[in-house]
Design an enzyme around this catalytic site. Structure first.
Site, short mmCIF file in Angstrom:
data_model
loop_
_atom_site.label_atom_id
_atom_site.label_comp_id
_atom_site.label_asym_id
_atom_site.label_seq_id
_atom_site.Cartn_x
_atom_site.Cartn_y
_atom_site.Cartn_z
N ALA A 292 -13.12 -14.16 -50.66
CA ALA A 292 -14.21 -13.78 -49.75
C ALA A 292 -14.32 -14.78 -48.62
CB ALA A 292 -15.53 -13.70 -50.52
N GLU B 151 -10.36 -9.56 -57.11
CA GLU B 151 -11.16 -8.40 -57.48
C GLU B 151 -10.65 -7.13 -56.80
OE1 GLU B 151 -15.56 -9.90 -58.58
OE2 GLU B 151 -14.92 -10.45 -56.55
N GLU C 55 -14.54 -19.07 -58.09
CA GLU C 55 -15.96 -19.03 -57.77
C GLU C 55 -16.77 -20.11 -58.47
OE1 GLU C 55 -14.62 -14.76 -56.92
OE2 GLU C 55 -14.08 -16.41 -58.26
N GLY D 99 -12.43 -12.76 -54.28
CA GLY D 99 -12.59 -11.36 -53.91
C GLY D 99 -11.27 -10.64 -53.73
#
Length: 258
Positions: A66, A112, A132, A109
């Site tokens: 991210a 993911e 994270e 991300g």
């Protein structure tokens, strides 16, 4: 859809291509980029020209995660009001197969997003990680759930709590990627794989994906009933008649999607 900023798209030979295109940022995912990815997937899902979707990343990496610069000043209220993960939730509603061609960094991300694909073909230099926890947070777009369903509680806890980098060979061993290829052959091999699926009858492909996804969450008996209904539905299709007729006549079938 508005003009796209952070991805590249095209359609060729039944394959809908989506390429993450922030190479200087290692394809870090900001909110606009995620929306563009998901909206394009939905467009391809509706387009009869597209049989399968192929997702890849331009530049050195698939995605390093991210865009932290975008999130650093967020708070719980702003995230709730913007519905932070609403676009992510739409990926699971895409009915056509999605293939991820991943390389180098597949972090946070980006990991993911990769786990949201139906298939993953990885270059041999690929590393997966959920970093994270080192930022004081955790995966929020399905990482804890999808990884646990694929590899089990113990290993998912280990990898997410330690932020360990997982090499492609280990990913293959634990079954969350389909294949490892040389980096220079990643797109060639991924396109070949996509073409194998694209030539199959579209309705059968769609209902097979739907049935297998239900198998992840449904008890066995409920899953069997769901499978059986989809099996029966396919006998109303023109492609079923063509496929079985071609088999009897010892020729290649010509599927039309009907």
């Amino acid at each position: 859809m508005n003009a796209i900023q952070f991805i590249e798209t095209s359609i060729s030979d039944g394959i809908g291509y989506i390429s993450l295109n922030r190479p200087k940022q290692l394809n870090a995912l900001n909110r606009i980029m995620v929306r563009e990815i998901v909206s394009t997937m939905e467009e391809f899902d509706r387009d009869p020209q597209v049989k399968v979707i192929l997702l890849s990343g331009n530049g050195k990496a698939f995605s390093a995660g991210a865009d932290i610069d975008e999130m650093v000043n967020d708070d719980p209220i702003s995230m709730e009001l913007t519905n932070q993960f609403a676009d992510w939730d739409r990926i699971s509603l895409v009915k056509k197969p999605v293939i991820g061609a991943v390389k180098s960094f597949v972090f946070g991300g980006g990991f993911e997003l990769a786990l949201s694909c139906d298939f993953l073909i990885a270059a041999s230099d690929t590393q997966f990680s959920f970093p994270e926890v080192t930022l004081g947070v955790m995966p929020g777009a399905g990482g804890t759930q999808r990884l646990t369903k694929l590899v089990g509680k113990t290993k998912a806890l280990e990898w997410i709590l330690t932020a360990e980098r997982i090499k492609a060979k280990t990913a293959l061993q634990y079954g969350f990627i389909n294949k490892i290829v040389a980096p220079e052959l990643l797109m060639e091999e991924s396109v070949d794989f996509a073409r194998k699926i694209a030539k199959q009858p579209p309705l059968a492909v769609r209902l097979i994906k739907e049935s297998i996804n239900k198998a992840v969450d449904y008890p066995l008996n409920e899953g069997m009933q769901f499978e059986r209904k989809n099996f029966y539905i396919l006998f109303a299709s023109e492609d079923q008649k063509e496929g079985m007729k071609a088999f009897v006549e010892k020729r290649e079938p010509k599927f039309t999607g009907g």
